[in-house]
Design a protein around this motif. Sequence first.
Motif, PDB file in Angstrom:
ATOM      1  N   HIS A  13       0.830  -1.219   0.000  1.00 32.60           N
ATOM      2  CA  HIS A  13       0.000   0.000   0.000  1.00 32.60           C
ATOM      3  C   HIS A  13       0.860   1.262   0.000  1.00 32.60           C
ATOM      4  N   ALA A  14       2.011   1.201   0.636  1.00 30.32           N
ATOM      5  CA  ALA A  14       2.902   2.364   0.638  1.00 30.32           C
ATOM      6  C   ALA A  14       3.522   2.556  -0.747  1.00 30.32           C
ATOM      7  N   GLY A  15       4.059   1.461  -1.295  1.00 30.98           N
ATOM      8  CA  GLY A  15       4.767   1.553  -2.576  1.00 30.98           C
ATOM      9  C   GLY A  15       3.861   1.996  -3.713  1.00 30.98           C
ATOM     10  N   ILE A  32       9.340  -1.775  -8.315  1.00 33.56           N
ATOM     11  CA  ILE A  32       9.661  -3.203  -8.272  1.00 33.56           C
ATOM     12  C   ILE A  32       9.041  -3.881  -7.055  1.00 33.56           C
ATOM     13  N   SER A  33       8.841  -5.175  -7.184  1.00 33.46           N
ATOM     14  CA  SER A  33       8.304  -5.929  -6.071  1.00 33.46           C
ATOM     15  C   SER A  33       8.719  -7.395  -6.185  1.00 33.46           C
ATOM     16  N   LEU A  34       8.699  -8.085  -5.060  1.00 32.83           N
ATOM     17  CA  LEU A  34       9.109  -9.497  -5.055  1.00 32.83           C
ATOM     18  C   LEU A  34       8.190 -10.338  -5.932  1.00 32.83           C
ATOM     19  N   THR A 121      14.146  -8.336  -6.813  1.00 35.82           N
ATOM     20  CA  THR A 121      14.431  -8.028  -5.404  1.00 35.82           C
ATOM     21  C   THR A 121      15.545  -6.998  -5.340  1.00 35.82           C
ATOM     22  N   CYS A 122      15.345  -5.957  -4.579  1.00 36.19           N
ATOM     23  CA  CYS A 122      16.431  -5.002  -4.350  1.00 36.19           C
ATOM     24  C   CYS A 122      17.332  -5.622  -3.280  1.00 36.19           C
ATOM     25  N   THR A 123      18.573  -5.900  -3.640  1.00 35.36           N
ATOM     26  CA  THR A 123      19.470  -6.557  -2.683  1.00 35.36           C
ATOM     27  C   THR A 123      20.554  -5.621  -2.170  1.00 35.36           C
ATOM     28  N   GLY A 173       3.812 -17.846   1.720  1.00 32.31           N
ATOM     29  CA  GLY A 173       3.968 -18.096   0.285  1.00 32.31           C
ATOM     30  C   GLY A 173       4.811 -17.065  -0.442  1.00 32.31           C
ATOM     31  N   GLU A 174       5.354 -16.066   0.231  1.00 34.97           N
ATOM     32  CA  GLU A 174       6.209 -15.081  -0.456  1.00 34.97           C
ATOM     33  C   GLU A 174       7.571 -15.054   0.232  1.00 34.97           C
ATOM     34  N   VAL A 175       8.641 -15.092  -0.595  1.00 32.62           N
ATOM     35  CA  VAL A 175       9.977 -15.221  -0.006  1.00 32.62           C
ATOM     36  C   VAL A 175      10.335 -14.031   0.882  1.00 32.62           C
ATOM     37  N   GLY A 365       5.802   3.283   5.097  1.00 37.02           N
ATOM     38  CA  GLY A 365       5.022   2.090   5.441  1.00 37.02           C
ATOM     39  C   GLY A 365       5.616   1.300   6.587  1.00 37.02           C
ATOM     40  N   GLN A 366       5.370   0.003   6.541  1.00 35.70           N
ATOM     41  CA  GLN A 366       5.732  -0.869   7.663  1.00 35.70           C
ATOM     42  C   GLN A 366       7.236  -0.855   7.956  1.00 35.70           C
ATOM     43  N   ILE A 367       8.049  -0.528   6.974  1.00 32.93           N
ATOM     44  CA  ILE A 367       9.506  -0.466   7.207  1.00 32.93           C
ATOM     45  C   ILE A 367       9.831   0.621   8.248  1.00 32.93           C
ATOM     46  N   SER A 371       2.059  -0.376  11.445  1.00 38.13           N
ATOM     47  CA  SER A 371       1.285  -1.552  11.071  1.00 38.13           C
ATOM     48  C   SER A 371      -0.014  -1.021  10.483  1.00 38.13           C
ATOM     49  N   GLY A 372      -0.472  -1.611   9.405  1.00 36.79           N
ATOM     50  CA  GLY A 372      -1.751  -1.180   8.833  1.00 36.79           C
ATOM     51  C   GLY A 372      -1.609  -0.642   7.418  1.00 36.79           C
ATOM     52  N   TYR A 373      -2.622  -0.937   6.613  1.00 30.38           N
ATOM     53  CA  TYR A 373      -2.605  -0.508   5.206  1.00 30.38           C
ATOM     54  C   TYR A 373      -2.694   1.012   5.079  1.00 30.38           C
TER      55      TYR A 373
HETATM   56  C1  LIG Z   1       1.186 -11.649   8.744  1.00 33.33           C
HETATM   57  C2  LIG Z   1       0.771 -10.235   8.729  1.00 33.33           C
HETATM   58  C3  LIG Z   1      -0.076  -9.777   9.695  1.00 33.33           C
HETATM   59  C4  LIG Z   1      -0.483  -8.465   9.710  1.00 33.33           C
HETATM   60  N1  LIG Z   1      -1.342  -8.058  10.670  1.00 33.33           N
HETATM   61  C5  LIG Z   1      -1.813  -6.802  10.663  1.00 33.33           C
HETATM   62  C6  LIG Z   1      -2.756  -6.367  11.601  1.00 33.33           C
HETATM   63  O1  LIG Z   1      -3.145  -7.114  12.458  1.00 33.33           O
HETATM   64  N2  LIG Z   1      -3.201  -5.102  11.558  1.00 33.33           N
HETATM   65  C7  LIG Z   1      -2.766  -4.262  10.621  1.00 33.33           C
HETATM   66  O2  LIG Z   1      -3.213  -3.119  10.593  1.00 33.33           O
HETATM   67  N3  LIG Z   1      -1.854  -4.640   9.740  1.00 33.33           N
HETATM   68  C8  LIG Z   1      -1.384  -5.895   9.732  1.00 33.33           C
HETATM   69  N4  LIG Z   1      -0.478  -6.299   8.846  1.00 33.33           N
HETATM   70  C9  LIG Z   1       0.233  -5.294   8.231  1.00 33.33           C
HETATM   71  C10 LIG Z   1      -0.223  -4.811   6.931  1.00 33.33           C
HETATM   72  O3  LIG Z   1      -0.269  -5.866   6.037  1.00 33.33           O
HETATM   73  C11 LIG Z   1       0.851  -3.866   6.567  1.00 33.33           C
HETATM   74  O4  LIG Z   1       0.953  -2.885   7.578  1.00 33.33           O
HETATM   75  C12 LIG Z   1       0.712  -3.168   5.293  1.00 33.33           C
HETATM   76  O5  LIG Z   1       0.401  -4.022   4.259  1.00 33.33           O
HETATM   77  C13 LIG Z   1       2.050  -2.499   5.074  1.00 33.33           C
HETATM   78  O6  LIG Z   1       2.117  -1.965   3.828  1.00 33.33           O
HETATM   79  P1  LIG Z   1       3.531  -1.739   3.185  1.00 33.33           P
HETATM   80  O7  LIG Z   1       3.241  -1.136   1.869  1.00 33.33           O
HETATM   81  O8  LIG Z   1       4.402  -1.029   4.105  1.00 33.33           O
HETATM   82  O9  LIG Z   1       4.133  -3.180   3.020  1.00 33.33           O
HETATM   83  P2  LIG Z   1       3.556  -4.493   2.355  1.00 33.33           P
HETATM   84  O10 LIG Z   1       2.124  -4.386   2.069  1.00 33.33           O
HETATM   85  O11 LIG Z   1       4.031  -5.607   3.202  1.00 33.33           O
HETATM   86  O12 LIG Z   1       4.322  -4.522   0.974  1.00 33.33           O
HETATM   87  C14 LIG Z   1       5.699  -4.661   0.922  1.00 33.33           C
HETATM   88  C15 LIG Z   1       6.104  -4.889  -0.502  1.00 33.33           C
HETATM   89  O13 LIG Z   1       7.498  -4.832  -0.632  1.00 33.33           O
HETATM   90  C16 LIG Z   1       7.961  -5.886  -1.468  1.00 33.33           C
HETATM   91  N5  LIG Z   1       9.368  -6.068  -1.116  1.00 33.33           N
HETATM   92  C17 LIG Z   1       9.886  -6.286   0.113  1.00 33.33           C
HETATM   93  N6  LIG Z   1      11.229  -6.310   0.063  1.00 33.33           N
HETATM   94  C18 LIG Z   1      11.576  -6.120  -1.213  1.00 33.33           C
HETATM   95  C19 LIG Z   1      12.795  -6.045  -1.895  1.00 33.33           C
HETATM   96  N7  LIG Z   1      13.956  -6.159  -1.243  1.00 33.33           N
HETATM   97  N8  LIG Z   1      12.797  -5.858  -3.239  1.00 33.33           N
HETATM   98  C20 LIG Z   1      11.631  -5.733  -3.918  1.00 33.33           C
HETATM   99  N9  LIG Z   1      10.428  -5.772  -3.315  1.00 33.33           N
HETATM  100  C21 LIG Z   1      10.394  -5.958  -1.983  1.00 33.33           C
HETATM  101  C22 LIG Z   1       7.003  -7.008  -1.173  1.00 33.33           C
HETATM  102  O14 LIG Z   1       6.983  -7.922  -2.243  1.00 33.33           O
HETATM  103  C23 LIG Z   1       5.694  -6.234  -1.035  1.00 33.33           C
HETATM  104  O15 LIG Z   1       5.123  -6.014  -2.304  1.00 33.33           O
HETATM  105  C24 LIG Z   1      -0.032  -7.606   8.768  1.00 33.33           C
HETATM  106  C25 LIG Z   1       0.844  -8.063   7.789  1.00 33.33           C
HETATM  107  C26 LIG Z   1       1.225  -9.377   7.763  1.00 33.33           C
HETATM  108  C27 LIG Z   1       2.149  -9.858   6.698  1.00 33.33           C
END
Ligand SMILES: Cc1cc2nc3c(=O)[nH]c(=O)nc-3n(C[C@H](O)[C@H](O)[C@H](O)COP(=O)(O)OP(=O)(O)OC[C@H]3O[C@@H](n4cnc5c(N)ncnc54)[C@H](O)[C@@H]3O)c2cc1C
Length: 624
Positions: A13-15, A32-34, A121-123, A173-175, A365-367, A371-373
């Motif tokens: 959701h952040a990206g 990019i994404s995994l 993957t960004c390494t 299911g996702e590395v 985002g989560q980084i 926590s949360g979309y």
């Molecule tokens: C098991 C689980 C439980 C959760 N429980 C809750 C909850 O209870 N309540 C809540 O509010 N939220 C919860 N979340 C969190 C919620 O899913 C995230 O907060 C939200 O999706 C974060 O969005 P984001 O864009 O930061 O990351 P994500 O939606 O996780 O997206 C990250 C993206 O980065 C990509 N990526 C990662 N590393 C690399 C790389 N090196 N190179 C290329 N691509 C990469 C991945 O493929 C993915 O597309 C949970 C998530 C998980 C996985």
Amino acid sequence: MFKYDVIVVGLGHAGCEAAIAAARLGAKVLAISLNLDNIALMPCNPAVGGPAKSCLTREVDALGGIMGVAADATYMQMKMLNSSKGPAVRALRAQSDKKEYSAFVRNLLESEENIHLKQCTCTELMVENGKIIGMKDEFGLEYFAPAIVLTTGTSLDAKIWVGLQSQQFGRLGEVSAKGLSASLEKNGIKLGRLKTGTPPRVDARSIDYSKTEIQPGDEILHHFSFLPDRPVRKQYPCYLTRTTDKTKEIILANLDKSPMYSGKIHARGPRYCPSIEDKIVRFVNNPSHHIFLEPEGKSTYEIYVGGFSTSLPAPVQLEMLKTLPGLENVHVIKPAYAVEYDYVPAVQTMHSLMSKNVQGLFFGGQINGTSGYEEAAAQGLVAGINAVNYIRNQEPMILSRESSYIGTLIDDLVTKDIDEPYRMLTSRSEYRLLLRQDNADERLTEIGNKQGLVGEEQYQRFKSKMQTIDDEIERFRLTKVPATAENNAFLAKIGEHINEGIRLAELIKRPNITYDAIKELDETTKDLAYPYEIGEQVEIRLKYDGYIKRQKEQVELSSKADRIRIPDDIDYKKIQHISTETKEKLDKIRPTTLGQAARIGGVKPADIAVLSVLIESKAYRNVD
Ligand SMILES: Cc1cc2nc3c(=O)[nH]c(=O)nc-3n(C[C@H](O)[C@H](O)[C@H](O)COP(=O)(O)OP(=O)(O)OC[C@H]3O[C@@H](n4cnc5c(N)ncnc54)[C@H](O)[C@@H]3O)c2cc1C
């Protein structure tokens, strides 16, 4: 050579917000994404909004982001939570069709000419003289850009746990993403470790819904987006069941099999989204806990078991699920699991979401430890906008706490040492009467327009809405309702009475009088037939006039401290009459304003008073 203006790593959701914002601002973007089949995936609850999060979603929309539009286009159910309570806590929530949501957002990305999508993957980050210049993927290919936005979610060096078994996954299911954590550390960025968890998914056909309570959507439909295109879709119900004594018994007997309770996972989890075992242990005297059965989509039988997140082993999960009324014969499609992952404590990040260590490197985002979309989308949008501002040498967009929940969220992240997943709550804002989901457009459309994401047509529509509200309030101030028998007969039905003529602006202040009620008393209000949002604003602004004024005065007072800038070259270690703890905290976080310094946990008001005098007199330069 692959050359871009902005690279966005991760398409959660952040990206997605970051990539689309940057592209719409004219930047050439590599996104990019995994796994490109998991774009904008909801790995947990298939829902958008809810308390405080609905505000974030509408704020994203008002600034020109996509989350509100996507939620409106793909909902299975819309519900206004707390609808009988005050406007500050009302919260729209959409049960989303997970697959449709993801497909809708992917389509938005693909329709942006400026975006190149790529599965890799960004390494490794490429950094030269403290500035980002590009990244490498797992095959050693190099991509160059002066700005990179990292939105890696729960993937960095991640491990998932089902009971005491673990796997190198970021999500089921996702590395797990390898390499990037080490590259961040190599560039002086410190990492922390957090964990979160998700409940099991079960087969709808194995549930006996007659033993559960139906939770329908609202009849009066609301939407997230302020844009005029408002899809009307069929609504699907959710269902409510609850834990029983037997559930509790099984959980308490198996705690030693949980990776959290047995000490296998040390990372901190979200206090506000506890696992079912946490709830049972913490609230041991509660007779039961609500469990929500929510459909994941129209084209699947998969049901999300809300409130039942657990990291106990799969056989124990099944035993526990079978104790819930209606789930005696349940079939589990996916087990619940916990995930632990690396994050970048955001005190190393500026309000623009750019790293303090590496110029041009942004985090969203989560980084950042959230926590949360919705929290993710909000930060992604800010990071995407500011990545473009950075490459164009423009001032970053920094949202203040009083402007928005987004501003509050980012200020909290970069100011407070957060050691558990941060979730937005209405109680996090000291201005929650001003920061409502209903007025997000009033607070942020102007900024969105200035940044270039809110187009002229949308901006003019917004201005015309504001004018209509002002005119209607003025008309309410001038128009009187007479105390006729007919009017009093209507008022009696809602527990009200008037002895003499009264202006509409006064009458609507009474608790039982709504804008809709006024339509029954005043022909013009009825004939004007304004859309819901106009009446809502007129009612809120007049009813809560006194409170809103008082909160605006408070804003004025506290924003004074936020206008006092702390010079970059200040050396806290040399300042006397300030406690050592305060010095250490100020030196670590390096706040940009006195207001921010005062909000750092553990910083004492007396120390802030000393700092204020030093800054005002510029004496901090002579403290040797
Ligand atoms: C098991 C689980 C439980 C959760 N429980 C809750 C909850 O209870 N309540 C809540 O509010 N939220 C919860 N979340 C969190 C919620 O899913 C995230 O907060 C939200 O999706 C974060 O969005 P984001 O864009 O930061 O990351 P994500 O939606 O996780 O997206 C990250 C993206 O980065 C990509 N990526 C990662 N590393 C690399 C790389 N090196 N190179 C290329 N691509 C990469 C991945 O493929 C993915 O597309 C949970 C998530 C998980 C996985």
